[in-house]
Motif scaffolding. Structure first.
Motif, PDB file in Angstrom:
ATOM      1  N   TYR A 340       0.829  -1.216   0.000  1.00  0.00           N
ATOM      2  CA  TYR A 340       0.000   0.000   0.000  1.00  0.00           C
ATOM      3  C   TYR A 340       0.858   1.259   0.000  1.00  0.00           C
ATOM      4  CZ  TYR A 340      -3.659   3.334   1.054  1.00  0.00           C
ATOM      5  OH  TYR A 340      -4.525   4.403   0.979  1.00  0.00           O
ATOM      6  N   LEU A 345      -2.711   4.275  -4.986  1.00  0.00           N
ATOM      7  CA  LEU A 345      -3.765   4.399  -5.999  1.00  0.00           C
ATOM      8  C   LEU A 345      -4.150   3.027  -6.546  1.00  0.00           C
ATOM      9  CD1 LEU A 345      -5.536   6.357  -7.582  1.00  0.00           C
ATOM     10  CD2 LEU A 345      -3.760   6.476  -9.304  1.00  0.00           C
ATOM     11  N   THR A 348      -6.211   1.255  -3.954  1.00  0.00           N
ATOM     12  CA  THR A 348      -7.599   1.736  -3.898  1.00  0.00           C
ATOM     13  C   THR A 348      -8.401   1.179  -5.070  1.00  0.00           C
ATOM     14  OG1 THR A 348      -6.730   3.770  -2.967  1.00  0.00           O
ATOM     15  CG2 THR A 348      -8.991   3.847  -3.751  1.00  0.00           C
ATOM     16  N   LEU A 351      -9.269  -2.434  -4.643  1.00  0.00           N
ATOM     17  CA  LEU A 351     -10.409  -2.630  -3.744  1.00  0.00           C
ATOM     18  C   LEU A 351     -11.720  -2.236  -4.425  1.00  0.00           C
ATOM     19  CD1 LEU A 351     -10.972  -3.554  -0.882  1.00  0.00           C
ATOM     20  CD2 LEU A 351     -10.794  -1.208  -0.129  1.00  0.00           C
ATOM     21  N   TYR A 402      -6.753  -8.473  -0.865  1.00  0.00           N
ATOM     22  CA  TYR A 402      -6.392  -7.054  -0.690  1.00  0.00           C
ATOM     23  C   TYR A 402      -5.456  -6.908   0.514  1.00  0.00           C
ATOM     24  CZ  TYR A 402      -6.691  -2.195   0.729  1.00  0.00           C
ATOM     25  OH  TYR A 402      -6.361  -0.924   1.119  1.00  0.00           O
ATOM     26  N   ILE A 427      -7.234   3.523 -14.985  1.00  0.00           N
ATOM     27  CA  ILE A 427      -7.875   3.501 -13.666  1.00  0.00           C
ATOM     28  C   ILE A 427      -9.010   4.518 -13.603  1.00  0.00           C
ATOM     29  CG2 ILE A 427      -7.496   4.173 -11.254  1.00  0.00           C
ATOM     30  CD1 ILE A 427      -4.761   2.793 -11.456  1.00  0.00           C
TER      31      ILE A 427
ATOM     32  N   SER B  30      -4.483  11.481  -7.173  1.00  0.00           N
ATOM     33  CA  SER B  30      -3.279  11.573  -6.313  1.00  0.00           C
ATOM     34  C   SER B  30      -3.007  13.000  -5.853  1.00  0.00           C
ATOM     35  CB  SER B  30      -2.051  11.025  -7.041  1.00  0.00           C
ATOM     36  OG  SER B  30      -2.250   9.707  -7.386  1.00  0.00           O
ATOM     37  N   HIS B 168      -2.218  -0.556   9.081  1.00  0.00           N
ATOM     38  CA  HIS B 168      -2.105  -1.761   8.260  1.00  0.00           C
ATOM     39  C   HIS B 168      -0.683  -2.216   7.984  1.00  0.00           C
ATOM     40  CE1 HIS B 168      -2.547   0.973   4.458  1.00  0.00           C
ATOM     41  NE2 HIS B 168      -1.428   1.156   5.074  1.00  0.00           N
TER      42      HIS B 168
END
Lengths: 497, 462
Positions: A340, A345, A348, A351, A402, A427, B30, B168
């Motif tokens: 991550y 990006l 994300t 997911l 994920y 994306i 971003s 995480h």
């Protein structure tokens, strides 16, 4: 049949072929990539043009203005209708985004030229209606894959055996249907051959191993493009649905339901990302088949909506996985990778596309899955609940992957591993379609409902024609030697209906 | 008046969605907002939502309306098939307090977190999940149809899993987030099946069709006893998953791995009460079936007893508070099962406010304890009841073991569901391997050679 304003369809189909010819003059892999992007992009533009043009006509089907292939194959071979119009654009989009999102470091490994040939074959299959042409094109589609496997020095036996069997069954089944008297119900043998062929091409368990084998051995891009347009489901709509009796449809529906749950379960225990992705595709493609084969307007609408949703979301999901693989190699799911921090990006988007495949509210898949559940439960009140179980298991599997890929540790790197701009384009386009389709699902669902109604009415017309003929035959006096057999068949048809 | 309701209603629903869009879209490019900008946007949207919901309450009180539906048309409509997803929100005595509570607590947590997570790498990520959660809560609270409720329900689920796994880079939070997600998916599956059944029974997912025209809590369900039992049981499973009732209680203490602010809002205040809210919403169905009401009461009692025993043996403050929350949720569920709807609603609101305060105070409380202990040069005197001294030693030991193992619930679920499932599918996987090897004539799985960690491209890898 009305005509489009321009020969959009043929242009969309032939543009990749022109790209292949142009690419033959390029020795440089970088240039070949550029040619592939430009020509698949042009094909996409033509596909969207065809769809838009078709929408302005407000009819169920249309063909190109100057039918260039008519002298070769006869009239109305290449047709656009409510069923295939979005599929053509969607398939072109997938074929455009895949080379676009291929990193420069991988351009020598990815077969761009074969990709253009595959695009030509896929679009031709989706735009053609003639059964024999569809069958031939489906056969030809397997060749680029076999070529790729051989080029990579991998065993193509598993793939060839399955596809060979599929083609033999399909050709055998359709030959019998062609030879049989169209005024009678088709023989059980013919229908069974067709059904089996469709089950193999769609990867229904236990005939799905060609798909896992393909994902193991071919490049992820090629596997994705071969599997995700769901040509098996397309063959089911074009070839099986109009001629098959209800019992055959039920066999396919139940086999698909089983496959959906089985694949979802298998996706949960996989220890490598590609195999997981393969089972995820399989499970979702099976759900589409379930909706198609319950043969109710709601189920069919759900299947057609889910088809588009799954194509979109799984393409995005696959491209993300491919982007990650390009950077860090194939990924084990036995441990956490913590990517991550390096690629938020991509994480994300992974997911987003993942939850979209399981029909998460607010994404494009939600309406389709709800409709499939509704349709399946309507026909099989208890067994239909398996659709919900499959989506629940898929949801768990997606989140597991994920977490395994993007969390659990920190993957440190001194250089940026985030998505490059071509990947970002992909994306953003797919995100917009996934979220936009989820927030405003009505136009999509309505268009799929029209297509479903037309498919249903064709099937009903076919069955009605058969019933009428049987009814006429039943009026023949008893002393006629043929009559008892005909009457039995007529009564059987009515019972099935 | 209708126009005013419409404007206020839409504003209430739209404010968390606007927040989500404003925070989320720049991230896709971003270009996330700065911390200050995020905090301001959160305050603004929460205030707008709160004003609108309080405004609608005031208008309802002035006009005497007890049931204000806000129709936003059909989200999906297939009139020929009589199939539609109705986008409808209902403002009544149940939904309005819940919506106001959501805005108040989300505003408090939003303000708290802007300082608590200052300069944390996951600051933006937290607020995106937070806005997702707020949107989910508002949708679920105000839902006028089961589909809208499901929509909100799912948003709460995913944001919850992501926030548990907020830190995480460590494995434990991730594992715990995943566990919560698994339970949520089971609950969601039950919910979805119930929604489909409702569609079949009434032709739509509209609560009014299912639970009568009367304003909450006076509606009378229009289905038969057996139908009520079936739909009700599915919804009870859904509620049990979301509110961590027995046997799904295992994820709640694990959920405390997330940041304190998300723990407070999810497991002390809002999310943990969502199951109870669902039961309140479908309370006319509960009334139809004695068996269903009985099941709810028993489930609530079991949860309360389990949580109170288990909570006494926990060694960290957040887990203790989680079990304390669960005890109260169990009691609330009992109240709902007994038909004490207003008491349950007041209990939810009071408990949510108090528990949020306790959870937010928890980290600084520990610090204060240390200061006090330093000051008096010893431990603070033990507090609590003396009931324990009345219990026989053997029972105490058993209770302690039961509490330490958290009722063996995780072990039972793992032993009887998870492990057999995994073993079964691994067996299928092995069979597939043999079959593909046979077809390929060699080893068919390149994935076996994939290393656990990706190729080390730099020595910096940890």
């Amino acid at each position: 049949m009305l005509e489009l304003h321009l020969p959009w369809l043929e242009l969309a189909i032939l543009t990749p072929l022109v790209g292949v010819v142009v690419s033959l003059f390029n020795k440089n892999a970088e240039q070949t990539r550029l040619v592939a992007i430009v020509f698949s992009g042009l094909s996409l533009a033509m596909g969207i043009g065809a769809w838009e043009d078709f929408n302005t006509l407000k009819v169920f089907e249309a063909h190109d203005r100057w039918d260039l292939v008519e002298p070769l194959f006869g009239p109305d071979v290449v047709v656009i209708d409510e069923f295939n119009a979005p599929l053509l654009a969607l398939t072109s989009l997938m074929f455009f985004l895949t080379p676009l999102a291929t990193l420069r470091t991988k351009i020598k490994r990815f077969p761009f030229r074969m990709n253009l040939i595959s695009q030509f074959l896929m679009l031709s299959t989706l735009a053609c209606r003639g059964p024999w042409i569809i069958i031939s094109l489906m056969g030809l589609q397997t060749l680029p894959i076999v070529w790729e496997l051989r080029t990579r020095g991998k065993s193509s036996r598993g793939f060839v055996i399955h596809m060979g069997l599929f083609l033999v069954l399909l050709i055998g089944g359709w030959s019998m249907i062609d030879l049989e008297d169209p005024s009678h119900e088709h023989s059980i043998a013919a229908i069974m051959l067709l059904t089996l062929a469709i089950l193999i091409r769609s990867g229904c368990a236990p005939m799905h191993c060609w798909m896992t084998d393909l994902f193991e051995k071919a490049s992820l891009g090629s596997s994705l493009l071969f599997v995700s347009p769901m040509i098996g489901a397309y063959a089911a709509v074009r070839l099986l649905l109009p001629v098959a009796p209800d019992w055959a449809m039920r066999i396919v529906a139940l086999a698909s339901l089983f496959t959906a749950v089985y694949s979802a379960g298998m996706a949960l225990v996989q220890t490598e990302s590609r195999r997981f992705f393969c089972y995820l595709i399989l499970s979702n493609a099976s759900l589409v088949l379930v909706g198609l084969e319950v043969v109710t307007p709601i189920g069919l609408t759900g299947a057609l909506s889910t088809w588009i949703a799954v194509c979109l979301s799984l393409s995005g999901f696959g491209l993300t996985l491919r982007a990650i693989e390009s950077r860090v190699g194939r990924l084990s799911l036995n441990d956490y990778h913590g990517l991550y921090s390096q690629m938020p990006l991509l994480a994300t988007f992974f997911l987003l596309t993942g939850v979209a495949t399981v029909g998460f509210p607010g994404t494009v898949g939600f309406a389709g899955i709800e409709l499939i559940v509704e349709g399946a439960v309507e026909v099989y009140p208890y067994v239909g609940m398996a659709v919900v179980i499959a989506t629940a298991l898929n949801g768990i599997a997606i989140m597991r992957v994920y977490f395994r890929l993007f969390t659990g540790t920190i993957y440190q790197s001194s250089f940026c591993m985030e998505a490059r701009w071509p990947e970002r384009v992909g994306i953003l386009v797919l995100s917009a379609l996934i979220i936009g389709g989820g927030i405003w699902p009505q136009p999509g669902v309505k268009s799929r409902f029209h297509a479903a109604k037309e498919i249903m009415s064709r099937r009903e017309t076919h069955t009605q024609a058969e019933t009428d003929k049987h009814a006429t035959l039943s009026a023949i006096p008893d002393d006629d030697m043929i009559a008892p057999t005909k009457r039995e068949q007529a009564s059987h048809t009515l019972t099935v209906e | 008046m209708d126009l005013l309701y419409q404007i206020l209603g839409i504003t209430t629903v739209a404010s968390p969605l606007v927040l989500l869009a404003v925070l989320g879209i720049p991230c896709l490019f971003s270009r996330p907002f700065s911390e200050q900008m995020i905090a301001r946007t959160v305050y603004f949207c929460v205030w707008i939502g709160l004003f609108a919901s309080v405004g609608i309450l005031a208008t309802m009180l002035i006009s005497g309306d007890r049931h204000v539906p806000i129709e936003l048309g059909h989200w999906i409509d297939l009139p020929e098939q009589h199939f539609h997803f109705h986008l409808k929100f209902v403002f009544d005595r149940l939904s309005v307090p819940f919506a106001i509570l959501t805005f108040v607590l989300c505003g408090t947590i939003g303000a708290f977190t802007s300082r608590y997570l200052h300069r944390e790498p996951g600051y933006v990520r937290f607020y995106i999940a937070f806005s997702l959660f707020m949107a989910g809560m508002i949708f679920a609270s105000l839902a006028g149809t089961i589909e809208v409720l499901f929509f909100g329900w799912e948003l709460v689920g995913i944001s919850s899993a992501l926030l548990i796994a907020f830190f995480h880079e460590r494995r434990n939070p991730v594992r715990n987030g995943f566990m919560a997600w698994c339970v949520y998916r089971i609950a969601d599956a039950a919910f979805l099946i119930a929604a489909v059944l409702m569609h079949h029974l009434t032709g739509a997912g509209d609560f009014e069709l299912l639970m009568g025209q009367g304003a909450w809590p006076e509606g009378v369900a229009t289905i038969t006893h057996s139908q009520a039992l079936l739909v009700g049981l599915l919804l009870v499973v859904a509620a049990a998953g979301k509110s961590a009732l027995v046997p799904f209680s295992g994820w709640l203490p694990r959920a405390m791995e997330g940041p304190t602010s998300s723990s407070a809002i999810f497991y002390g205040a809002l999310s943990v009460h969502l199951g109870a809210f669902l039961l309140l919403r479908i309370s006319p169905i509960l009334e139809l079936s004695m068996w269903l009401s009985g099941t709810v009461v028993v489930l609530g009692l079991l949860t309360a007893i389990f949580a109170t025993i288990t909570g006494r043996a926990q060694s960290d403050i957040k887990t203790s508070l989680a079990y304390a929350s669960l005890t109260q949720v169990g009691i609330i569920v009992v109240e709902i099962g007994l038909g004490l709807r207003y008491i349950a609603l007041i209990h939810i609101v009071g408990h949510a406010l108090m528990r949020t305060l306790q959870l937010l105070r928890a980290p600084s409380l520990l610090y204060d304890y240390h200061v006090l202990e330093n000051a008096i040069d010893g431990h603070l005197p033990a507090s609590g009841s003396r009931i324990g001294s009345l219990v026989p030693e053997r029972w105490k030991q058993w209770c302690y073991l039961f509490a330490m193992e958290r009722g063996f619930l995780d072990e039972l679920l793992s032993r009887f569901i998870v492990r057999p499932f995994v073993r079964c599918f691994r067996c299928f996987d092995a069979l597939e391997r043999k079959w593909t090897n046979f077809l390929s004539g060699d080893s068919s799985r390149e994935s076996d050679d994939v290393t656990t960690q990706p190729e080390i491209i730099e020595e910096l890898k940890v």
